[in-house]
Design an enzyme around this catalytic site. Structure first.
Site, short mmCIF file in Angstrom:
data_model
loop_
_atom_site.label_atom_id
_atom_site.label_comp_id
_atom_site.label_asym_id
_atom_site.label_seq_id
_atom_site.Cartn_x
_atom_site.Cartn_y
_atom_site.Cartn_z
CE LYS A 13 15.11 13.26 22.11
NZ LYS A 13 14.41 11.94 22.06
NE ARG B 135 17.69 11.54 15.43
CZ ARG B 135 18.87 11.60 16.03
NH1 ARG B 135 19.80 12.40 15.53
NH2 ARG B 135 19.14 10.89 17.10
NE ARG C 256 17.41 13.35 19.17
CZ ARG C 256 18.62 13.12 19.64
NH1 ARG C 256 19.51 14.11 19.67
NH2 ARG C 256 18.95 11.92 20.08
CG HIS D 24 12.67 11.75 14.40
ND1 HIS D 24 13.46 12.68 15.04
CD2 HIS D 24 12.88 10.57 15.06
CE1 HIS D 24 14.08 12.11 16.05
NE2 HIS D 24 13.76 10.84 16.07
CG HIS E 225 21.18 7.27 19.33
ND1 HIS E 225 21.41 6.41 18.27
CD2 HIS E 225 20.12 8.03 18.95
CE1 HIS E 225 20.54 6.65 17.31
NE2 HIS E 225 19.75 7.62 17.69
CE1 TYR F 121 18.17 5.49 12.44
CE2 TYR F 121 18.86 5.18 14.70
CZ TYR F 121 18.18 5.89 13.76
OH TYR F 121 17.46 7.00 14.13
#
Length: 359
Positions: A223, A297, A199, A294, A320, A329
């Site tokens: 994150k 990515r 990211r 993004h 994730h 995806y």
């Protein structure tokens, strides 16, 4: 001057203005810092509360006297005004507030009222939780779920969001954008997004100590402070080595890997605004107008999924938290659908012809 603004000072992000509950909001932001929320998350909360604070000032709503219907009014207000954090008014036919943005703001407001409840500012949290009649169901409880104690539902989405596939880029767009980049630093940044799935914030936060040139892998803090180790193709490391050797200022002690190369802030870590400006400049010059950090990515994730990579591996590489995000995806292109349809229809036709000939 807008009724409420967000400013970053020595103590972090704070709100200023005529909103009567601005101090409660600032205590909430300080509380997030105490709980080790990332600076980017605290900043996002601050700007979402700016939006809510302006609604409160305009409609004379206070934290103490707010009722559930005020939050549905808040959703309507966002669509009617088209306000942005900077106070600019945008015409509705040019820009509508996305459902995801509205849900994110409601989540921030829900957190503010949870804090207000726990700290004794008010007795309850009036922010509505989504009901099943809205098509927003909670997770299944299992066969014996009725025996477990029920907990009040506090999260979820008030606005229904369309489920969208990740937007990937065509090979020609990527090539045009990369060809226009004029420094090893910028090419390394784009390649680590495209070949490593990082990211934008992870790229800016990448430290020299996190780079293993020998094993060609990176230690990435994503994150929620979650760490992962990502192997990246040699093309990225070739550009990175050239950047460190030829472009990074000599004697630079900044721990972050990617720094400003010219101007009064030379040697300082790249900022979010600086990275956006770099992408904006090269999008315009190259004509690759769809290229965004993004989407690079997303292209990484989509290409690996199309190649048949194990979803557990892809989830780890992408960082994730939810497997549902990774599953997004896994989608077939129109060409792949056409091929599979042709195979199936041929089999059905052959079976039908065989039965007819045997009669």
């Amino acid at each position: 001057m807008p009724a409420v603004v967000a400013r970053r000072g020595s103590e972090g992000w704070r709100l200023e203005g005529t909103w009567r509950d601005v101090e409660v909001a600032n205590r909430f932001l300080a509380h997030l810092v105490t709980r080790a929320f990332s600076p980017a998350t605290v900043r996002a909360y601050a700007y979402d509360l700016v939006n809510f604070g302006r609604f409160c000032v305009e409609r004379d709503v206070g934290i103490v006297d707010a009722v559930p219907t005020d939050f549905f009014d808040y959703l309507d207000w966002q669509q009617q005004a088209g306000r942005t954090p900077g106070g600019k008014v945008v015409r509705l036919d040019r820009r509508r507030v996305a459902p995801a943005t509205m849900n994110r703001r409601i989540a921030a407001v829900r957190g503010l009222f949870e804090f207000a409840t726990v700290s004794g500012v008010r007795a309850d949290n009036p922010v509505p939780a989504p009901r099943r009649s809205m098509g927003l169901r909670g997770r299944g409880r299992g066969l014996l779920g009725h025996l477990a104690p029920r907990r009040p539902r506090r999260g979820g989405r008030l606005v229904k969001q369309p489920r969208r596939l990740p937007e990937s880029l065509a090979l020609g767009e990527v090539r045009a954008f990369l060809a226009d980049l004029s420094t090893h630093r910028d090419r390394a940044i784009a390649l680590v997004m495209l070949l490593g799935g990082l990211r934008a914030a992870e790229v800016r936060g990448l430290r020299l100590a996190d780079v293993d040139l020998g094993l060609r892998r990176l230690r990435v803090v994503g994150k929620g402070g979650r760490e992962r180790v990502v192997p990246v193709d040699r093309a990225f490391f070739a550009e990175l080595a050239a950047y460190l050797r030829e472009e990074r200022p000599a004697g630079c002690r900044t721990p972050e890997c990617f720094v400003v190369l010219r101007g009064p802030t030379t040697g300082q870590a790249m900022t979010e605004a600086g990275l956006r400006r770099t992408f904006r400049t090269h999008r315009a010059r190259s004509g690759a107008t769809r290229v965004r950090p993004h989407r690079l990515r997303h292209t990484f994730g989509t290409e690996l999924a199309a190649a048949g990579i194990d979803l557990l591996v892809l989830r780890e590489l992408m960082g994730h938290a939810s497997p549902e995000t990774t599953a997004g995806y896994v989608h077939l292109s129109f060409g792949a659908l056409a091929v599979e349809y042709a195979k199936a229809s041929a089999a059905v036709r052959a079976a039908a012809t065989g039965r007819a000939g045997g009669r």
